[in-house]
Design a protein around this motif. Structure first.
Motif, short mmCIF file in Angstrom:
data_model
loop_
_atom_site.label_atom_id
_atom_site.label_comp_id
_atom_site.label_asym_id
_atom_site.label_seq_id
_atom_site.Cartn_x
_atom_site.Cartn_y
_atom_site.Cartn_z
N LYS A 75 0.50 -1.40 0.13
CA LYS A 75 -0.51 0.27 0.38
C LYS A 75 0.62 1.04 0.28
O LYS A 75 2.14 1.85 0.55
CB LYS A 75 -0.98 0.16 1.82
N ASN A 76 0.69 1.73 -0.99
CA ASN A 76 0.95 3.63 -0.80
C ASN A 76 2.67 3.20 -1.26
O ASN A 76 3.45 3.46 -0.77
CB ASN A 76 1.08 4.27 0.42
N LYS A 77 3.39 2.79 -2.90
CA LYS A 77 4.52 2.13 -3.02
C LYS A 77 5.00 4.12 -3.01
O LYS A 77 6.26 3.85 -2.38
CB LYS A 77 4.65 1.59 -3.64
N ILE A 78 4.14 4.44 -3.77
CA ILE A 78 5.14 6.00 -4.14
C ILE A 78 5.92 6.80 -3.06
O ILE A 78 6.33 7.20 -2.66
CB ILE A 78 4.49 6.60 -5.42
N GLU A 79 4.66 6.85 -1.61
CA GLU A 79 4.65 7.66 -0.66
C GLU A 79 5.47 7.14 0.23
O GLU A 79 7.20 7.99 0.44
CB GLU A 79 3.03 7.76 -0.44
N ILE A 80 6.09 5.71 0.58
CA ILE A 80 7.16 5.66 1.13
C ILE A 80 8.27 5.42 0.69
O ILE A 80 9.40 5.75 1.37
CB ILE A 80 6.30 3.29 1.58
N PHE A 83 4.24 17.52 0.26
CA PHE A 83 4.36 17.52 -1.07
C PHE A 83 4.07 15.98 -1.25
O PHE A 83 3.42 15.28 -2.62
CB PHE A 83 5.90 17.48 -2.00
N SER A 84 3.81 15.10 -1.21
CA SER A 84 3.15 13.62 -1.12
C SER A 84 1.80 13.80 -0.52
O SER A 84 1.13 13.36 -1.60
CB SER A 84 3.70 12.72 -0.14
N PHE A 113 -1.41 13.35 -3.88
CA PHE A 113 -2.12 12.54 -3.95
C PHE A 113 -3.43 12.83 -3.80
O PHE A 113 -4.40 12.36 -3.85
CB PHE A 113 -1.70 11.52 -1.97
N LEU A 114 -3.74 14.30 -3.28
CA LEU A 114 -5.15 14.96 -3.25
C LEU A 114 -5.34 15.00 -4.88
O LEU A 114 -6.48 15.37 -5.46
CB LEU A 114 -4.77 15.88 -2.52
N VAL A 115 -4.44 15.49 -5.36
CA VAL A 115 -4.76 16.03 -6.85
C VAL A 115 -4.77 14.58 -7.88
O VAL A 115 -5.45 14.95 -8.45
CB VAL A 115 -2.84 16.75 -7.63
N LYS A 116 -3.66 13.36 -7.67
CA LYS A 116 -4.08 12.17 -7.85
C LYS A 116 -6.41 12.00 -7.81
O LYS A 116 -6.36 11.66 -8.30
CB LYS A 116 -3.18 10.82 -7.58
#
Length: 98
Positions: A23-28, A84-85, A89-92
């Motif tokens: 879960k949440n690969k890019i953020e991690i 920024f993450s 996330f909110l824009v996506k």
């Protein structure tokens, strides 16, 4: 050259950790990369830099120096990367929801 090798293996380690967490690969990945790569100035009078997280643990374990001066850059970069993450996330979620 040492920073290039360190940066390469940091990217590799961050990718492997984020790969196993589904879960949440890019953020991690981004948060781990920022935490490992943030440089800190070793001495006030010199321009030598080293990774702040490892410098802190080196100072605590081997030199018995409990100064948090080397962690100050992390206090700036980690909240900024989290912010920024969150924005990404909110824009996506807002513009690319199906």
């Amino acid at each position: 050259m040492a920073w290039f090798i360190y940066f390469f293996f940091t990217i590799l380690l961050s990718y492997l950790i984020s790969f196993y967490l589904k879960k949440n690969k890019i953020e991690i990945f981004v948060i781990l990369l920022v935490a490992f790569v943030t440089p800190a100035q070793l001495d006030i009078n010199t321009n030598n830099y080293s990774p702040s997280l490892f410098s802190f643990f080196y100072n605590v374990v081997l030199e018995k120096d409990f100064s948090t001066r080397v962690l100050r850059p992390l206090l700036l970069t980690l909240p900024a990367s989290l912010f920024f993450s969150l924005i990404i996330f909110l824009v996506k979620k807002r513009f690319f929801s199906f």
